[in-house]
Write an enzyme that holds these catalytic residues in place. Structure first.
Site, short mmCIF file in Angstrom:
data_model
loop_
_atom_site.label_atom_id
_atom_site.label_comp_id
_atom_site.label_asym_id
_atom_site.label_seq_id
_atom_site.Cartn_x
_atom_site.Cartn_y
_atom_site.Cartn_z
N PRO A 2 39.09 38.07 39.01
CA PRO A 2 39.16 37.47 40.35
C PRO A 2 40.26 38.14 41.18
CG PRO A 2 39.34 35.81 38.61
CD PRO A 2 39.45 37.14 37.96
N GLU A 3 39.91 38.56 42.38
CA GLU A 3 40.90 39.17 43.26
C GLU A 3 41.24 38.16 44.37
OE1 GLU A 3 41.67 42.92 43.64
OE2 GLU A 3 40.08 43.82 42.44
N HIS A 96 34.57 27.13 27.00
CA HIS A 96 35.78 27.74 27.55
C HIS A 96 36.43 26.90 28.65
CE1 HIS A 96 35.03 31.22 25.14
NE2 HIS A 96 33.81 31.31 25.60
N ARG A 115 38.72 34.39 28.48
CA ARG A 115 39.71 35.30 27.89
C ARG A 115 41.12 34.72 27.85
NH1 ARG A 115 38.78 41.20 30.15
NH2 ARG A 115 40.31 41.61 28.54
N ARG A 159 58.98 56.35 48.38
CA ARG A 159 58.08 56.29 47.22
C ARG A 159 57.27 57.57 47.09
NH1 ARG A 159 56.75 50.46 45.80
NH2 ARG A 159 58.09 49.23 47.14
#
Ligand SMILES: [Zn+2]
Length: 278
Positions: A2-3, A96, A115, A159
């Site tokens: 999931p983002e 789950h 998971r 950076r």
């Protein structure tokens, strides 16, 4: 995984519960990424869900007690495979389904996480959620006005890592996951291997616009598929979208027809068009 758009949609999907009183908390499998605090079993019943907000990929649920005093904040994270379903009370739990909160009125939300990299944490009224170690050092939200091209340009001066890995660094900006990094770099026509400090100010402006546009479009797509996302069918339900480059290795670029390339950067796959993103 999931983002940010899925998390935002999940939070919006839970919003009918705001104002509701907790009747019961069930912990079926306490060992997620960290143990689910057992004190929730005592402190949440009779509490009221006051607000739901999102910070990066954390859903923050504030509760107040029976005397309307601030009680604390529940931090929810979906990890790699988690999903929160809003359900009616009589929906049976599956393998789950690890954690759930029942509300007066008969609805509940349930965390399913095969998971078990997700998280359910509690910050009580003595501490501020903003001081929590997971929240404290997060960079700005990409959809907020403070995330500007100028901010990105200034941050990138020092950076030297590739731009792709740099914009995925949550200290710089939160919520630009692998899909959205590849897609917004394509849309801004920036090669993902370019060193961050070699990206011009104009390109930074463009990139910020494209990050915002890509995420906003995904959230909008999520809104329209909310019903599926919250279904009890057990499918992950992550948004199916049309991508320019993500997952399209070897396929023709939608702009120039060159084959899309795939490389590894920081252990993650990057997809780009070598012609459009020079
Ligand atoms: Zn192309």
């Amino acid at each position: 995984m999931p983002e940010l758009p899925e998390v935002e949609t999940t939070m919006r999907g839970m919003s009918p519960l705001v104002g509701s009183i907790v009747t019961e908390v069930i912990i079926r499998h306490p060992t997620l990424r960290w143990p689910i605090p057992s004190e929730l079993l005592q402190c949440l019943p009779h509490a009221t869900l006051r607000t739901l907000t999102r910070r990066a990929k954390y859903i923050l649920a504030e509760f107040s007690d029976a005397h309307d005093q601030f009680l604390g904040t529940l931090i929810l994270h979906l990890g790699m495979s988690g999903r929160i379903c809003l359900l009616e009370k009589n929906e049976p739990a599956a393998k789950h389904d690890h954690f759930e909160i029942h509300f007066a009125g008969g609805q509940l939300f349930r965390l399913r996480d095969p998971r078990r990299f997700g998280a359910v944490l509690w910050v009580d009224a003595k501490d501020r959620v903003g001081n929590h170690p997971l929240i404290k050092s997060l960079g700005p939200e990409p959809l907020q006005q403070s995330f500007t091209g100028d901010y990105l340009y200034q941050q990138m001066r020092t950076r030297t890592a590739p731009i792709k890995t740099t914009i995925m660094d949550g200290h710089l900006v939160v919520g630009v996951g692998n899909i959205y990094a590849s897609e917004s770099l394509f849309r801004a026509r920036i090669n993902p291997k370019t060193a961050a400090n070699k990206v011009s100010r104009a390109k930074c402006e463009r990139l910020v616009e494209e990050i915002k546009a890509t995420l906003a479009a995904a959230i909008e797509a999520g809104g329209s598929s909310l019903r599926d996302f919250f279904g009890a069918d057990g499918n992950p339900g992550y948004f199916q979208q049309t991508y320019f480059v993500y997952g399209r290795t070897g396929e023709a670029c939608r702009v120039c027809s060159s084959p899309i390339k795939q490389i590894k950067q920081g252990q993650r796959s990057t997809f780009y068009c070598p012609e459009c993103q020079r």
